[in-house]
Scaffold this motif. Sequence first.
Motif, PDB file in Angstrom:
ATOM      1  N   THR A  56       0.831  -1.205   0.000  1.00 57.15           N
ATOM      2  CA  THR A  56       0.000   0.000   0.000  1.00 57.15           C
ATOM      3  C   THR A  56       0.862   1.250   0.000  1.00 57.15           C
ATOM      4  N   ALA A 151      -7.699  -3.741   3.991  1.00 58.99           N
ATOM      5  CA  ALA A 151      -7.456  -3.601   2.554  1.00 58.99           C
ATOM      6  C   ALA A 151      -8.108  -4.717   1.750  1.00 58.99           C
ATOM      7  N   LEU A 271      -2.009   5.430   2.547  1.00 61.75           N
ATOM      8  CA  LEU A 271      -0.771   5.738   1.824  1.00 61.75           C
ATOM      9  C   LEU A 271      -0.487   7.234   1.803  1.00 61.75           C
TER      10      LEU A 271
END
Length: 324
Positions: A56, A151, A271
Motif C-alpha cells: 500500500t 485492505a 498511503l
Amino acid sequence: MLSAQDFKGVYGILPTPAKSGADRWDATDTVDLDETARLTNKLIEDGCSGLLALGTTGECGTLTEAEFEAFTDCFLATVDKRVPALVGATTLGTHDTVRRMRFLRDRGADGTMLGLPMWQPCSEEQAVKYYASISEAFPDMAIMVYANQHAFRFAFPPSFWSAVTDAAPTVTSAKFASPATYLDCLAASKNKVNFLPIDMMALAFAEQSPDTMTALWATAASMGPQPCVALMNAIEAKDLDRAGDVTRDIAWANETFIPGGDLAEFARYNLQLEKMRFNASGYCNAGPIRPPYDVVPEGYAEGARECGRRWAELVEKYSSVGAK
C-alpha cells in the motif's frame, strides 16, 4: 528459499518515490529512480535486515506496468542480495499476479509480499486456492502473506493459516498486526509461518512468544529505522524493560498519526498519510502522492507531518553513541 526461521530483525517498507508532477492525471514515468536507489542504500546502511516494497505504501495500485518494472529493476539491483528483498505483486487477478511474479523472479527477488485480489472479497476457500496456485507456480520464491484485513476485506482467521500452510508450502511469513490472535494463528500454522508485527506491536508479540518473534515490519523505517532497530535489538537481547522504553517512544511519535485513533478511518487515507510523514521527517523524499489517493483532510495531514517531525527526534536520539 526463505524459511520462517530466516526472518530476523527489521524489515523496512519503502515508498515508491515520485517525481514532481506525479500527482497530475496526465503524468507518465513518475518513479524517482535516483531517490529509490539512495533510500534503498540508506535503509540497509542504517540497519534494516530486510526490505519490503510495492505494498500500500508503495502505491502498488497506482503504478503503470512500466513504472512497476522500472522501480523493481532499480530496487533489486540496488539491494544486490545484501539483505532479503520481497516485492509486492498484488493485482486484481491471478493471471496478472503470475505475470508480475515472473518479472520478480527473473530480477532476483527473494519473494513477494502478496495480498489477495482486490476486486471482490475472497472466501476462505478462494483465498487458500489463490496462494496455493502462486506457490505451485513459483516453488523457489517465498510468499509473505499481506494480512491486512481492511485492505483485502478478509479476516485471515486461524483456520486460513491451517489450510494455507498445507496447500502453499512457500507461505513462510506474514505481514501481520493483531497480538490478540497471534498465538492462535501461530499454532494453526504449525510454526511454519513467521508472523511479523508492526513495530508498535512487537513487544506485545515478544511477551507472548519470545522465541518466535524474531522480526518486525516498519513503514516508519522510511523516516529512519534507528528506533525500530533499537527495539528489535532489545527484544533479541530479552531486555523487555529496554524494549518497553523504546516502544513508549514509538507510541509518542505516533500519537498524532492515526486520525482520532480510528484504524478504519486511517485505512481510507493510509498511503497519503504515510508519504506525508516520510516527507516531513526529512529522511527521504517520497514525493507527491499519485492519484486518485492524493486527497486528505488537512487535520489528518498535519497529524502525519507532526508524526514525521517527532520521529526525526527519535532517529537523532537512537543514532547517538550507545543508544542502540
